[in-house]
Design an enzyme around this catalytic site. Structure first.
Site, PDB file in Angstrom:
ATOM      1  N   ASP A 105      13.218   1.001  27.634  1.00  9.62           N
ATOM      2  CA  ASP A 105      12.424   1.863  28.504  1.00  9.62           C
ATOM      3  C   ASP A 105      10.999   1.312  28.650  1.00  9.62           C
ATOM      4  O   ASP A 105      10.388   0.883  27.664  1.00  9.62           O
ATOM      5  CB  ASP A 105      12.374   3.264  27.862  1.00  9.62           C
ATOM      6  CG  ASP A 105      11.779   4.305  28.781  1.00  9.62           C
ATOM      7  OD1 ASP A 105      12.408   4.584  29.816  1.00  9.62           O
ATOM      8  OD2 ASP A 105      10.707   4.844  28.469  1.00  9.62           O
ATOM      9  N   GLU A 109      20.148 -12.523  15.489  1.00 12.69           N
ATOM     10  CA  GLU A 109      20.656 -12.541  14.105  1.00 12.69           C
ATOM     11  C   GLU A 109      22.129 -12.140  14.064  1.00 12.69           C
ATOM     12  O   GLU A 109      22.809 -12.338  13.071  1.00 12.69           O
ATOM     13  CB  GLU A 109      19.895 -11.514  13.243  1.00 12.69           C
ATOM     14  CG  GLU A 109      18.488 -11.890  12.885  1.00 12.69           C
ATOM     15  CD  GLU A 109      17.696 -10.682  12.354  1.00 12.69           C
ATOM     16  OE1 GLU A 109      18.296  -9.624  12.057  1.00 12.69           O
ATOM     17  OE2 GLU A 109      16.462 -10.816  12.259  1.00 12.69           O
TER      18      GLU A 109
HETATM   19  C1  NOJ Z   1      11.577   5.500  32.407  1.00  9.45           C
HETATM   20  C2  NOJ Z   1      12.736   6.424  32.293  1.00  9.45           C
HETATM   21  O1  NOJ Z   1      13.816   5.920  33.038  1.00  9.45           O
HETATM   22  C3  NOJ Z   1      12.255   7.765  32.786  1.00  9.45           C
HETATM   23  O2  NOJ Z   1      13.312   8.667  32.935  1.00  9.45           O
HETATM   24  C4  NOJ Z   1      11.216   8.264  31.832  1.00  9.45           C
HETATM   25  O3  NOJ Z   1      10.682   9.473  32.324  1.00  9.45           O
HETATM   26  C5  NOJ Z   1      10.087   7.262  31.663  1.00  9.45           C
HETATM   27  N1  NOJ Z   1      10.561   5.919  31.501  1.00  9.45           N
HETATM   28  C6  NOJ Z   1       9.249   7.595  30.448  1.00  9.45           C
HETATM   29  O4  NOJ Z   1       9.947   7.281  29.279  1.00  9.45           O
END
Ligand code: NOJ
Ligand code: CA
Length: 577
Positions: free
Chosen positions: A221, A268
């Site tokens: 993310d 790893e």
């Molecule tokens: C990207 C994620 O796909 C989204 O759903 C989220 O709100 C933001 N990152 C924050 O983590």
């Protein structure tokens, strides 16, 4: 599993959003036991891997992208045993499994953040709270700052969900403390300090925890977050199309060290585990830097997702993303839907009564909230476009991502009562932005029960529209012209046609047809292993076009898409070449 080495270079990955997939215990929220019951469906669809959106314990203020514990499961979704069983089942069915990891920020319920706030508030030392605030910085793992004696907002940064990125901590008497923490997203998602080696070590441990449990990789993310520009300079006023790195909290060079460390951890393992980066970075050459040989394996191709319904623009985007990734010998991914953007059928639907502007995407990511979600849209056209572009995406070289329900042609749901909406973008802006709940509505598995087969009780955390009865899996399953049948056929053909990456592992190039066919995107993937070459043509124009090519029809986006050499608008076809 039929392919091992570098399977991620040409695969189909299916995103499961656990809250909305299948609900085994009937509480109205999807869960891991529910997902397990749908593995045969995923196998039949023909996917190679599943990517599970966050499953971690969380206050769920951003649907689980606010993680309170990186080594467990949110009890409403199930237990660690449940997820281990899911991994076992997915592998037994010959598929792979990726999970999400959220390194840019934690939840404010994460112990690190709770302890940081507890220090000045609950510390029972005799030192008065005011003095203790002056001692700072008292949070080791998150980004807390105070300036001007602690009284002014540190800088002008805006959070993604609306409002400033800095939130002021109150002291134990409820007065402003002069200390602010950074949150690029919601205020419940404080950013971590990636200059702190303990943060880095902790996350390497999280990776190993899940790798040891058998997962094949992570979707990362906000992979372009993490590092912030030295000195926290103000954000300049950015022109459209700016390089993301001009923004002091995106795409800063310092974050690449983290990805090198993570690659070391993935390597790893035997077989080596993989990463896919969620990085909204431009230009494409900077995006490709995340994919250097000692960094991440793949990243989402968001320019493609955002491409307008325009053949010239779409071709440009396909070209420049392929070229940029080639610099790093990295495969390209293709994605048209996920849990953050409007469903393609709605995004591509023209607004009734308005002349289409083909230079902009109609209904883009709603994080900006600038799109007219109340306007009446021509969903029939939108659906035809979603289908035909889906087929075209599956003919491109690289890995394609499918978001749950995309294979059913689901549209964006706007009829959601305000008090049921959960997206912080909606809540923070008091509904000025509609937010992303509309692409997160539970899947219609059948057209009978109140929750359309999502569970057996009829409960559903978001309401499903009546119009979805005709899109239910059970209905499409027996309809040879349905989107689901098209998706199954396309995915199975990809596995058997060497030109489209089936059988072999090396990715055949894409060769454009250069004839000037107005509004048509048309390319060939050369044949291999004695198999035929495959041509894909997608008509993004307003008129039917006679294709000057022979060849047999392998698959068409719908029954009326192509006949006698004529390709209709909003239609696509695969032909032997
Ligand atoms: C990207 C994620 O796909 C989204 O759903 C989220 O709100 C933001 N990152 C924050 O983590
Ligand atoms: Ca449930």
């Amino acid at each position: 599993m039929q392919r091992t080495a570098d399977w991620w270079r040409e695969a189909i990955v299916y995103q499961v959003y656990p809250r909305s997939y299948a609900d085994a215990n009937g509480d109205g929220i999807g869960d891991i036991p529910g997902i397990r019951t749908r593995i045969p469906y995923l196998k039949e669809l023909g996917v190679d891997a599943i990517w599970l959106s966050p499953h971690y314990p969380s206050p769920m203020l951003d649907a689980g992208y606010d993680v309170a514990d990186y080594r467990n499961v949110w009890p409403t979704f199930g237990t660690l045993d449940d997820i281990e069983n899911l991994i076992t089942d997915v592998h037994a069915a010959g598929m792979r499994m990726l999970i999400d990891i959220v390194p840019n920020h934690t939840s404010w319920d994460h112990p690190w953040f709770r302890e940081a706030l507890a220090y000045p508030l609950d510390n029972d030392s005799s030192v008065p709270a005011k003095t203790r605030f002056a001692e700072g910085p008292w949070a080791k793992y998150h980004l807390l700052r105070g300036q001007d004696g602690g009284k002014s907002v540190p800088n002008n940064w805006d959070s993604v969900f609306g409002g400033p990125t800095w939130h002021e901590v109150m002291d134990h008497e409820g007065n402003p403390s002069g200390w602010w923490y950074l949150h690029i997203f919601d205020k419940s998602q404080p950013d971590l300090d990636w200059d702190n080696n303990e943060v880095r070590a902790e996350f390497r441990g999280h990776l190993r925890f899940w790798f040891d449990r058998g997962i094949d990789g992570f979707r990362i993310d906000v992979a372009h977050g993490l590092a912030k520009a030295d000195g926290y300079p103000d954000c300049p006023v950015l022109e459209e199309g700016h390089a993301t790195a001009q923004n002091p909290y995106w795409d800063q060079d310092g974050l690449h060290d983290v990805w090198r460390e993570w690659r070391g951890v993935a390597d790893e393992y035997e077989p080596a585990r993989v990463f896919v980066a969620e990085a909204w970075v431009q230009p494409a050459e900077r995006n490709a830097r995340y994919l250097r040989a000692d960094e991440l394996h793949t990243g989402f191709n968001f320019p493609y997702l955002r491409a307008p319904w325009n053949a010239t623009k779409m071709r440009e985007i396909i070209d420049f993303t392929l070229a940029a990734n080639k610099l790093e010998d990295a495969p390209t991914t293709w994605v048209l839907e996920n849990h953050d953007v409007w469903r393609a059928a709605t995004r591509y639907a023209p607004i009734v009564g308005r002349t289409e502007k083909t230079s902009t995407v109609s209904g883009d990511m709603d994080l900006g909230g600038e799109f007219d979600w109340k306007a009446e849209r021509d969903l029939e056209t939108g659906s035809a476009r979603a289908r035909s572009n889906f087929l075209s995406m599956l003919a491109l070289p690289g890995t394609a991502y499918i978001y749950q329900g995309q294979e059913l042609g689901l549209d964006e749901v706007f009829e959601i009562p305000s008090d049921m909406r959960q997206d912080p973008a909606f809540i923070t802006t008091n509904g000025v932005r509609v937010g992303r709940d509309g692409c997160r509505v539970p899947i219609p598995w059948n057209n009978e029960s109140d929750s359309l087969g999502f569970n057996s009780t009829g409960a559903s955390w978001l309401p499903q529209p009546d119009s979805w009865k005709k899109l239910a899996v059970s209905v499409q399953d027996v309809d040879e012209n349905s989107m689901l049948t098209l998706a199954r056929n396309a995915l199975h053909l990809r596995k058997t046609l060497a030109a489209l990456g089936g059988i072999t592992q090396d990715v055949a190039p894409l060769i454009w047809d250069n004839d000037s066919l107005d509004g048509v995107l048309s390319f060939v993937r050369p044949g291999r292993l004695g198999g035929s070459a495959i041509r894909c043509a997608l008509n993004l124009g307003a008129h039917a076009v006679t294709l000057p090519y022979g060849g047999d029809v392998v698959l068409a986006s719908d029954a009326l898409a192509f006949s006698d050499g004529i390709l209709n608008p909003n239609s696509s076809v695969w032909l032997t070449a």
